[in-house]
Design a protein around this motif. Sequence first.
Motif, PDB file in Angstrom:
ATOM      1  N   GLU A   4      60.765 -31.143 -21.923  1.00 23.98           N
ATOM      2  CA  GLU A   4      62.549 -31.277 -21.774  1.00 23.98           C
ATOM      3  C   GLU A   4      62.780 -29.881 -21.267  1.00 23.98           C
ATOM      4  O   GLU A   4      63.435 -28.865 -22.675  1.00 23.98           O
ATOM      5  CB  GLU A   4      62.606 -32.020 -21.994  1.00 23.98           C
ATOM      6  N   SER A   5      62.944 -29.564 -20.605  1.00 25.82           N
ATOM      7  CA  SER A   5      63.874 -28.637 -20.294  1.00 25.82           C
ATOM      8  C   SER A   5      65.237 -27.876 -20.447  1.00 25.82           C
ATOM      9  O   SER A   5      66.376 -29.383 -20.565  1.00 25.82           O
ATOM     10  CB  SER A   5      64.121 -27.848 -18.974  1.00 25.82           C
ATOM     11  N   PHE A   6      66.498 -26.908 -21.334  1.00 22.66           N
ATOM     12  CA  PHE A   6      67.308 -27.157 -21.513  1.00 22.66           C
ATOM     13  C   PHE A   6      68.417 -27.856 -20.572  1.00 22.66           C
ATOM     14  O   PHE A   6      69.404 -28.451 -21.156  1.00 22.66           O
ATOM     15  CB  PHE A   6      67.711 -25.797 -22.375  1.00 22.66           C
ATOM     16  N   LEU A   7      68.296 -27.087 -19.352  1.00 21.40           N
ATOM     17  CA  LEU A   7      68.412 -27.691 -17.930  1.00 21.40           C
ATOM     18  C   LEU A   7      68.598 -28.651 -17.679  1.00 21.40           C
ATOM     19  O   LEU A   7      69.141 -29.103 -16.733  1.00 21.40           O
ATOM     20  CB  LEU A   7      68.429 -26.780 -17.219  1.00 21.40           C
ATOM     21  N   GLN A   8      67.560 -29.213 -18.537  1.00 26.05           N
ATOM     22  CA  GLN A   8      68.081 -30.841 -18.285  1.00 26.05           C
ATOM     23  C   GLN A   8      68.620 -32.043 -19.295  1.00 26.05           C
ATOM     24  O   GLN A   8      68.332 -33.090 -19.250  1.00 26.05           O
ATOM     25  CB  GLN A   8      66.634 -31.423 -17.814  1.00 26.05           C
ATOM     26  N   SER A   9      68.793 -31.329 -19.678  1.00 24.89           N
ATOM     27  CA  SER A   9      69.308 -31.992 -21.606  1.00 24.89           C
ATOM     28  C   SER A   9      70.078 -32.608 -21.287  1.00 24.89           C
ATOM     29  O   SER A   9      71.036 -32.325 -20.438  1.00 24.89           O
ATOM     30  CB  SER A   9      68.936 -31.275 -22.343  1.00 24.89           C
ATOM     31  N   PRO A  10      70.995 -33.752 -21.958  1.00 25.99           N
ATOM     32  CA  PRO A  10      72.140 -34.427 -22.186  1.00 25.99           C
ATOM     33  C   PRO A  10      73.207 -33.675 -22.705  1.00 25.99           C
ATOM     34  O   PRO A  10      74.301 -33.038 -22.141  1.00 25.99           O
ATOM     35  CB  PRO A  10      72.196 -35.708 -22.994  1.00 25.99           C
ATOM     36  N   GLN A  11      72.051 -32.328 -23.943  1.00 34.88           N
ATOM     37  CA  GLN A  11      73.668 -31.000 -24.615  1.00 34.88           C
ATOM     38  C   GLN A  11      74.455 -30.323 -22.855  1.00 34.88           C
ATOM     39  O   GLN A  11      75.604 -30.200 -22.764  1.00 34.88           O
ATOM     40  CB  GLN A  11      72.944 -30.204 -25.302  1.00 34.88           C
ATOM     41  N   TRP A  12      73.912 -30.024 -21.877  1.00 33.67           N
ATOM     42  CA  TRP A  12      73.620 -29.478 -20.814  1.00 33.67           C
ATOM     43  C   TRP A  12      74.522 -30.176 -20.007  1.00 33.67           C
ATOM     44  O   TRP A  12      75.700 -29.259 -19.278  1.00 33.67           O
ATOM     45  CB  TRP A  12      72.246 -28.925 -20.516  1.00 33.67           C
ATOM     46  N   GLN A  13      74.516 -31.112 -19.624  1.00 32.47           N
ATOM     47  CA  GLN A  13      74.820 -32.575 -19.053  1.00 32.47           C
ATOM     48  C   GLN A  13      76.809 -32.595 -19.740  1.00 32.47           C
ATOM     49  O   GLN A  13      77.557 -31.933 -18.691  1.00 32.47           O
ATOM     50  CB  GLN A  13      74.554 -33.525 -18.909  1.00 32.47           C
ATOM     51  N   ARG A  25      72.125 -37.503 -12.354  1.00 31.89           N
ATOM     52  CA  ARG A  25      71.542 -37.948 -13.003  1.00 31.89           C
ATOM     53  C   ARG A  25      70.421 -38.533 -11.741  1.00 31.89           C
ATOM     54  O   ARG A  25      70.351 -39.783 -11.368  1.00 31.89           O
ATOM     55  CB  ARG A  25      70.491 -38.637 -14.079  1.00 31.89           C
ATOM     56  N   SER A  26      68.974 -38.095 -11.598  1.00 34.29           N
ATOM     57  CA  SER A  26      68.089 -38.811 -10.920  1.00 34.29           C
ATOM     58  C   SER A  26      66.393 -38.730 -10.678  1.00 34.29           C
ATOM     59  O   SER A  26      66.270 -38.160 -12.282  1.00 34.29           O
ATOM     60  CB  SER A  26      68.021 -38.385  -9.421  1.00 34.29           C
ATOM     61  N   GLY A  27      65.364 -39.553 -10.135  1.00 35.82           N
ATOM     62  CA  GLY A  27      64.229 -39.356 -10.640  1.00 35.82           C
ATOM     63  C   GLY A  27      63.403 -37.540 -10.441  1.00 35.82           C
ATOM     64  O   GLY A  27      62.653 -37.368 -11.284  1.00 35.82           O
ATOM     65  N   PHE A  28      63.976 -37.091  -9.712  1.00 35.87           N
ATOM     66  CA  PHE A  28      63.680 -35.179 -10.465  1.00 35.87           C
ATOM     67  C   PHE A  28      64.707 -34.771 -11.130  1.00 35.87           C
ATOM     68  O   PHE A  28      64.616 -33.538 -11.870  1.00 35.87           O
ATOM     69  CB  PHE A  28      64.325 -34.625  -9.178  1.00 35.87           C
ATOM     70  N   GLY A  29      65.421 -35.686 -12.490  1.00 37.02           N
ATOM     71  CA  GLY A  29      66.020 -34.858 -13.263  1.00 37.02           C
ATOM     72  C   GLY A  29      67.842 -34.699 -13.026  1.00 37.02           C
ATOM     73  O   GLY A  29      68.345 -35.541 -12.395  1.00 37.02           O
ATOM     74  N   LEU A  30      68.389 -34.041 -14.285  1.00 35.13           N
ATOM     75  CA  LEU A  30      69.602 -33.841 -13.662  1.00 35.13           C
ATOM     76  C   LEU A  30      69.888 -32.449 -12.639  1.00 35.13           C
ATOM     77  O   LEU A  30      69.251 -31.990 -13.197  1.00 35.13           O
ATOM     78  CB  LEU A  30      70.208 -33.090 -15.184  1.00 35.13           C
ATOM     79  N   GLY A  31      71.204 -32.855 -12.032  1.00 34.89           N
ATOM     80  CA  GLY A  31      71.334 -31.696 -11.303  1.00 34.89           C
ATOM     81  C   GLY A  31      72.848 -31.697 -11.573  1.00 34.89           C
ATOM     82  O   GLY A  31      73.750 -32.457 -11.776  1.00 34.89           O
ATOM     83  N   VAL A  32      73.484 -30.439 -10.820  1.00 37.53           N
ATOM     84  CA  VAL A  32      74.776 -30.441 -11.249  1.00 37.53           C
ATOM     85  C   VAL A  32      75.797 -29.291  -9.711  1.00 37.53           C
ATOM     86  O   VAL A  32      74.764 -29.418  -8.966  1.00 37.53           O
ATOM     87  CB  VAL A  32      74.975 -29.094 -11.540  1.00 37.53           C
TER      88      VAL A  32
END
Length: 149
Positions: A4-13, A25-32
């Motif tokens: 898992e990429s750091f930029l997709q992690s719960p900590q990054w969120q 969050r979507s099927g593509f991952g975490l977006g900001v």
Amino acid sequence: MFRESFLQSPQWQKFQEANGKTCVRSGFGLGVVEVLPAVGNYLYLPRGPMDIDSDDDALLAQMKSKTRYNIRLAEKHGVSIRFSRTVNDLEHFIDLIYATTERKSIRPHPKKYYRNFFTIFSEAECVLVLAEHQGKTLTANLLVFHAGT
């Protein structure tokens, strides 16, 4: 093996939300959700594995020749690297960011952004890396550890 990429992690969120960002969050991952004055809203959706498991020689071989040259030149001239989590070094890191963004005419994150990063992420998750020569800090970088990388 995919990590898992750091930029997709719960900590990054959590970090992004602490800085007032909306996360999706979507099927593509975490977006900001980012806002640009002239453009409007857009979704920043970083992803992709970063393979740094190779030995130093293999990593250097993947770099541009000018990058390899500069690394070896810095070593030859006695540039040293040190790791830190001190508040003084964090403030120095922030000062370097602001000096760079002023020189390049770009807008930095607010200082609170970087301070929040150090508050939310532990020493096991992030550390500053400072390159120094004869007592002067030449550059600093934020190194993040996540999911074994």
